[in-house]
Design an enzyme around this catalytic site. Structure first.
Site: not given
Ligand code: EPU
Length: 292
Positions: A170
């Site tokens: 990022r």
């Molecule tokens: N999780 C939870 N509760 C929640 C959200 C997530 O327990 O409310 C858990 C999920 O179950 C999973 C883990 O956290 O086991 C990771 O969740 P997710 O796959 O949604 O990925 P993330 O790390 O939360 C990142 C990026 C997103 C991107 C997704 C998918 C960041 C800050 N976020 O989210 O990017 O869309 O991976 O590739 O790097 C953004 O940057 O604005 C963004 C939305």
């Protein structure tokens, strides 16, 4: 507006930023311009530099919170079609900084060029995406980028080649004022297979994230090795509300702005979430969105 002589037709005063951000909140911009060519954009930047007026660049406003009191200086809205063209030369896709990332992704897929399909569902422009190396778990747009044409705060145009470009999680070293154009070197693949991969990604994203609501993507960056959403969720903060700002029930790293929400509500909720996660887990969350 004497200092803006010659630019009267493209500059407005007091434009509400709420009309130009995904949060749909935020006060007025002192000056707001939508240049219709790279030449006009650079001339306006040079004029602002001469007059000591600070310039900020706005794409689609999808990773941004504008304060209620508004923003001083000049907001350059990079939205005109002349700043957002997309063309393909062999395996290289060349996009204007104002091109919508979603259109860039689907254009590449339809032309059988692989690499960008995992970026489907990320809002915003190519310029914004490069600035913050927007991406998914598999990586960001930067890994495909081989060249960028940028404009400095003095209004000078430069080319940045692959060996000068550094992309991290990022973040990127593309901190020049405007990204006018970028080239991505992609790989040939079967368009149907690519479309299938893109659709799968889109379905997963729609299930996991509150897309279509008034929000700004993930609020915080993921700390090393853990998801910020998971941390906020584990702290029991889903559904927490301050005024019209609410932590999403679908994904805890999203804040939704409900009707009557103010930027102040979002800022207070951000602070509250940060404090709670710091108290409970000793982890300091860093903002991913920009605050103006
Ligand atoms: N999780 C939870 N509760 C929640 C959200 C997530 O327990 O409310 C858990 C999920 O179950 C999973 C883990 O956290 O086991 C990771 O969740 P997710 O796959 O949604 O990925 P993330 O790390 O939360 C990142 C990026 C997103 C991107 C997704 C998918 C960041 C800050 N976020 O989210 O990017 O869309 O991976 O590739 O790097 C953004 O940057 O604005 C963004 C939305």
């Amino acid at each position: 507006m004497a200092f803006l002589q010659g630019f009267e037709s493209v500059v407005r005063q007091g434009e509400p930023l709420a009309m130009h951000t995904w949060f749909q909140i935020g006060g007025p911009a002192e000056y707001f311009a939508e240049p219709d060519s790279p030449e006009q954009l650079t001339a306006l930047i040079r004029r602002c530099h001469e007059e000591g007026v600070r310039v900020r660049v706005l794409g689609r406003g999808s990773n941004l919170l504008a304060r209620d009191e508004g923003v001083k200086g000049m907001i350059l809205h990079v939205i005109h079609p002349a700043l957002g063209g997309i063309r393909i030369e062999g395996r290289t896709l060349i996009a204007g900084g104002g091109a919508l990332l979603g259109r860039v992704v689907t254009t590449a897929v339809h032309r059988g060029l692989a690499g960008l399909e995992s970026l489907i569902g990320i809002p915003g422009t190519v310029g914004g995406a490069l600035h913050g190396n927007a991406g998914a778990r598999s990586g960001g747009i930067g890994q495909w980028t081989i060249q960028a044409t940028v404009v400095s705060a003095l209004g000078e145009v430069f080319q940045r080649q692959a060996d000068e470009l550094v992309f991290g999680y990022r973040e990127s070293n593309l901190d020049d004022l405007v990204i006018l154009e970028a080239s991505c070197q992609l790989e040939e693949d079967d368009p149907q297979e690519l479309a299938r991969r893109m659709q799968k990604q889109w379905i997963l994203k729609k299930a996991a994230q509150p897309l279509g609501h008034q929000c700004a993507g993930c609020i915080f960056k993921n700390p090393p090795g853990i998801s910020a959403g998971e941390l906020i969720d584990a702290a029991g903060l889903k559904g927490t509300r301050i005024g019209g700002a609410v932590v999403s029930d679908r994904h805890a790293n999203f804040i939704l702005a409900e009707p009557e929400c103010t930027s102040e509500d979002v800022l207070r909720l951000i602070d509250f979430v940060r404090e709670q996660v710091l108290d409970r887990r000793g982890i300091e969350l860093e903002l991913e969105i920009e605050i103006w």
